[in-house]
Write a protein that holds these residues in place. Structure first.
Motif, PDB file in Angstrom:
ATOM      1  N   GLY A  73       0.803  -1.216   0.000  1.00 15.19           N
ATOM      2  CA  GLY A  73       0.000   0.000   0.000  1.00 15.19           C
ATOM      3  C   GLY A  73       0.833   1.262   0.000  1.00 15.19           C
ATOM      4  N   SER A  74       1.952   1.267   0.709  1.00 13.04           N
ATOM      5  CA  SER A  74       2.825   2.445   0.714  1.00 13.04           C
ATOM      6  C   SER A  74       3.440   2.681  -0.654  1.00 13.04           C
ATOM      7  N   ALA A 220      -1.020   4.238   4.578  1.00 19.41           N
ATOM      8  CA  ALA A 220      -0.146   5.254   4.008  1.00 19.41           C
ATOM      9  C   ALA A 220      -0.830   6.617   3.951  1.00 19.41           C
ATOM     10  N   LEU A 221      -2.136   6.636   3.657  1.00 18.98           N
ATOM     11  CA  LEU A 221      -2.870   7.902   3.620  1.00 18.98           C
ATOM     12  C   LEU A 221      -2.954   8.521   5.007  1.00 18.98           C
ATOM     13  N   GLN A 232      -3.163  16.755  -0.251  1.00 13.63           N
ATOM     14  CA  GLN A 232      -4.027  15.868   0.514  1.00 13.63           C
ATOM     15  C   GLN A 232      -5.368  15.631  -0.181  1.00 13.63           C
ATOM     16  N   GLU A 233      -5.913  16.673  -0.800  1.00 18.92           N
ATOM     17  CA  GLU A 233      -7.179  16.505  -1.518  1.00 18.92           C
ATOM     18  C   GLU A 233      -7.013  15.526  -2.677  1.00 18.92           C
ATOM     19  N   LEU A 234      -5.925  15.650  -3.417  1.00 18.21           N
ATOM     20  CA  LEU A 234      -5.665  14.750  -4.529  1.00 18.21           C
ATOM     21  C   LEU A 234      -5.507  13.314  -4.040  1.00 18.21           C
ATOM     22  N   ALA A 302     -14.369  15.284   7.216  1.00 22.65           N
ATOM     23  CA  ALA A 302     -14.390  14.189   8.192  1.00 22.65           C
ATOM     24  C   ALA A 302     -13.567  13.006   7.723  1.00 22.65           C
ATOM     25  N   LEU A 303     -12.584  13.249   6.841  1.00 20.41           N
ATOM     26  CA  LEU A 303     -11.807  12.150   6.269  1.00 20.41           C
ATOM     27  C   LEU A 303     -11.063  11.370   7.342  1.00 20.41           C
ATOM     28  N   LEU A 304     -10.467  12.060   8.293  1.00 21.18           N
ATOM     29  CA  LEU A 304      -9.676  11.377   9.309  1.00 21.18           C
ATOM     30  C   LEU A 304     -10.554  10.468  10.162  1.00 21.18           C
TER      31      LEU A 304
END
Length: 655
Positions: A73-74, A220-221, A232-234, A302-304
């Motif tokens: 994933g990283s 990773a995100l 971060q948006e991308l 609220a992504l986090l």
């Protein structure tokens, strides 16, 4: 935390606490499965090796599963979710993800090394030991310890390479390397034995790859958000698309694998069935909830919060998957026939026309690739036509027919009978290696993609079009598409596979049979791409050189068929003797029939390719002649204008 704001210390602690809770939940789930499952060794005729072996193997498998997911994933994050620098090197965020992948690869390698003795002990029902002589015996007798040795070698190289790699292309190559390391322990586990193990093996490949990509990219995100990385948006938008696709793959492949492992009467009659049901419900409910809410999270900030919830759900799901590897599936101890054991299904009747046309057994690997490649091509074509651009109909027909040939060779009665008889195997081989690639390269998929995909634009992060251009122009692509390399791989694989004993060693394993099919398609595509491909190759060749390549390989194909027809010993005799198909009384005659098929079906496509190449050459010369005439006309008009201007000046001076 709102995407784009600098995280504070509380946010970092929140992510750290969530990671610790996820690890503890996963460990508790795995150990609970091992504890509550009791003695799972007696049904398969083994003794209980003791708690150290049982709990140790389960814990190590959880460690390896988590480390492999973070590694893969990283690398996905470094390659696709965060843009590289303008010089093609990884940016700071990509390099940080790469370093995390390197540390995860090191943990992966350590876990794989420990699982060599532990998986051997667990698979044989003996207490774990580090004595070299017993380890050698276990590795020689069991497939899973061998698989962990392969994974150990690959991940050790990946851990070192992650410290050296700096460019985007190298990181992409490393991602493919790490993805390969996921497969050996999986395809040699429970799914590789028993009834319908061909379908189970194919489905588990998709399942493991999707789970590793989804879980690892999420980690990773979150790490990217924690260190306040850029774009971060991308990254969040790309992760949303990626996770959606992975969830669909997980749901479909998990359902297929569960149905294969547990029949209808045993869904709730044992621990294995209950775990499968729990996994499906957990993945379906939480996955649907999170994926449907993520689009709103991107707008509301609220992504986090949703990411941490998703991490916990994926951790428990991963633990259930590891717990399932401890429990033998209900069909594991069932009495199976020789055919079920070797190829996964029965071939009770001789192949007939109706059986070949209607006796389909869908190949979940190449069959799925064929469907997806066709749909993707048509979507790109639709975008091109909506824009008003022209695309030759013949290219579309060639592409669709090429993948239809792959589908027939792998999923129809031809594919169903190909593991059982040499003649049917040779029909599938020649279709995948000689017919399908010729049609596919005439489809021009790279040209279509470059015309259909949008350009990122100056100063914007690169997208799929730029990724494709970078891959085609890479040193690896230039090496693979070198005329000598492509020709040697295309022709040499025939002789190496069938005349070295490799074919006989590979046929008892479904994964090896699949690897052969994939190799046939890729090697044929590379060769014909250079000879008659519509897409521009990394090393463009003049038509005379292409014709020389073709004439150079034609005799070797003819010799191969002739050698098979005259060979006095049976290739893979032990394998075919085990099957003992009643309608194949003479294996040598069957092999000679396969040699005749190889000779006939190998030469006819090459003749067609020669005709196509000569036609392309003629059209190329016509275009060059027309271009030269236009330049000559333009030069002639220029000379005439200059002459008239000179006359006008002379007339003016006389007056």
């Amino acid at each position: 935390m709102t995407v784009g704001r600098s995280p504070d210390a509380a946010t970092g602690r929140r992510i750290g606490r969530a990671a610790v809770i996820t690890v503890l939940l996963a460990l508790a789930t795995v150990f609970a499965v091992v504890l509550l499952s009791g003695n799972v060794y007696a049904p398969v005729g083994d003794t209980d090796p003791g708690p150290l072996t049982s709990f140790g193997t389960a814990g190590l498998r959880l460690l390896v599963t988590a480390a492999s997911a973070v590694c893969v994933g990283s690398l996905v994050f470094a390659v696709f979710l965060t843009p590289p620098g303008p010089d093609g090197r990884l940016a700071a965020d990509g390099y940080a993800a790469l370093r995390m992948a390197g540390m995860a690869a090191a943990c992966w390698a350590v876990g794989a090394a420990a699982l060599v003795p532990f998986s051997g002990a667990d698979g044989s029902g003996q207490p774990v030991t580090l004595r070299l002589n017993r380890l050698i015996v276990l590795v020689d007798a069991l497939e899973e310890p061998k698989a962990w040795l392969i994974t150990l070698a690959v991940t050790a190289v990946a851990a070192v390479a992650a410290r050296i790699v700096l460019s985007w292309r190298s990181a992409l190559l490393l991602l493919g390397f790490a993805g390969f390391a996921l497969l050996p322990p999986v395809i040699t586990g429970h799914v590789s034995v028993g009834n319908r193990h061909d379908l189970a093996t194919n489905s588990i490949v998709w399942h493991v790859l999707a789970a590793a990509v989804w879980t690892g990219t999420l980690v990773a995100l979150l790490a990217h958000l924690r260190r306040d990385g850029v774009h971060q948006e991308l990254a969040a938008r790309r992760y949303h698309r990626l996770a959606t696709g992975c969830w669909l793959v997980l749901a479909a492949s998990g359902l297929v694998n569960g149905v294969i492992a547990v029949d209808q009467a045993r869904w709730t009659g044992g621990g294995y069935g209950l775990l499968v049901v729990l996994k499906v419900l957990l993945l379906g409910a939480l996955g649907a909830l999170i994926l449907s809410a993520r689009a709103r999270a991107l707008r509301s900030g609220a992504l986090l919060r949703l990411g941490l919830l998703e991490l916990g759900a994926m951790g428990v799901t991963m633990a259930i998957s590891v717990g399932l590897t401890h429990l033998p599936p209900p069909n594991y101890a069932e009495m199976a026939s020789v055919m079920h054991t070797i190829i996964g299904y029965e071939l009770t009747e001789a192949p007939s026309l109706s059986g070949l046309l209607l006796g389909w057994r869908f190949d979940l690997v190449l069959g799925t690739v064929a469907v997806l490649a066709t749909v993707t091509y048509l979507v790109g074509l639709r975008r091109l036509l909506r824009r008003g651009d022209h695309w030759p109909v013949g290219r579309t027909v060639a592409w669709v027919c090429g993948w239809l040939a792959v589908l027939i060779a792998t999923s129809s009665g031809v594919g169903k009978y190909s593991p059982g008889t040499f003649s049917m195997h040779m029909i599938a081989h020649m279709t995948l290696n000689m017919l399908a690639p010729v049609l596919l390269v005439l489809g021009g998929p790279i040209t279509l993609a470059l015309r259909a995909l949008p350009v990122a634009g100056k100063g914007n992060p690169p997208g799929p079009r730029e990724w494709l251009v970078s891959v085609v122009q890479s040193r690896f692509a230039r090496f693979a598409a070198h005329p000598l390399v492509a020709s040697v791989v295309f022709v040499g694989s025939f002789y190496l596979l069938y005349f070295s004993g490799l074919f006989g060693a590979a046929m008892p394993f479904h994964w090896a049979h699949q690897l052969m099919n994939v190799h046939f398609v890729i090697s044929g595509y590379l060769f014909y791409w250079l000879v008659i491909g519509v897409d521009r190759a990394p090393r463009p060749l003049p038509h005379l050189a292409r014709l020389g390549m073709l004439f150079a390989v034609m005799p070797f194909h003819a010799f191969f068929g002739v050698i098979l027809m005259n060979k006095q010993s049976v290739i893979a005799e032990t394998f075919y003797r085990y099957l003992s198909l009643p309608w194949v009384p003479d294996l040598l005659a069957e092999q000679r029939l396969g040699g005749g098929i190889a000779w006939a079906t190998g030469e006819i496509p090459l003749v067609i390719v020669v005709i196509a190449l000569l036609a392309q050459w003629a059209r190329h010369d016509e275009r060059e002649a027309a271009r030269a005439d236009r330049h000559a006309d333009q030069d002639g008009d220029g000379d005439l204008a200059a002459y008239n201007e000179m006359l006008a000046k002379l007339a003016g001076t006389r007056h």
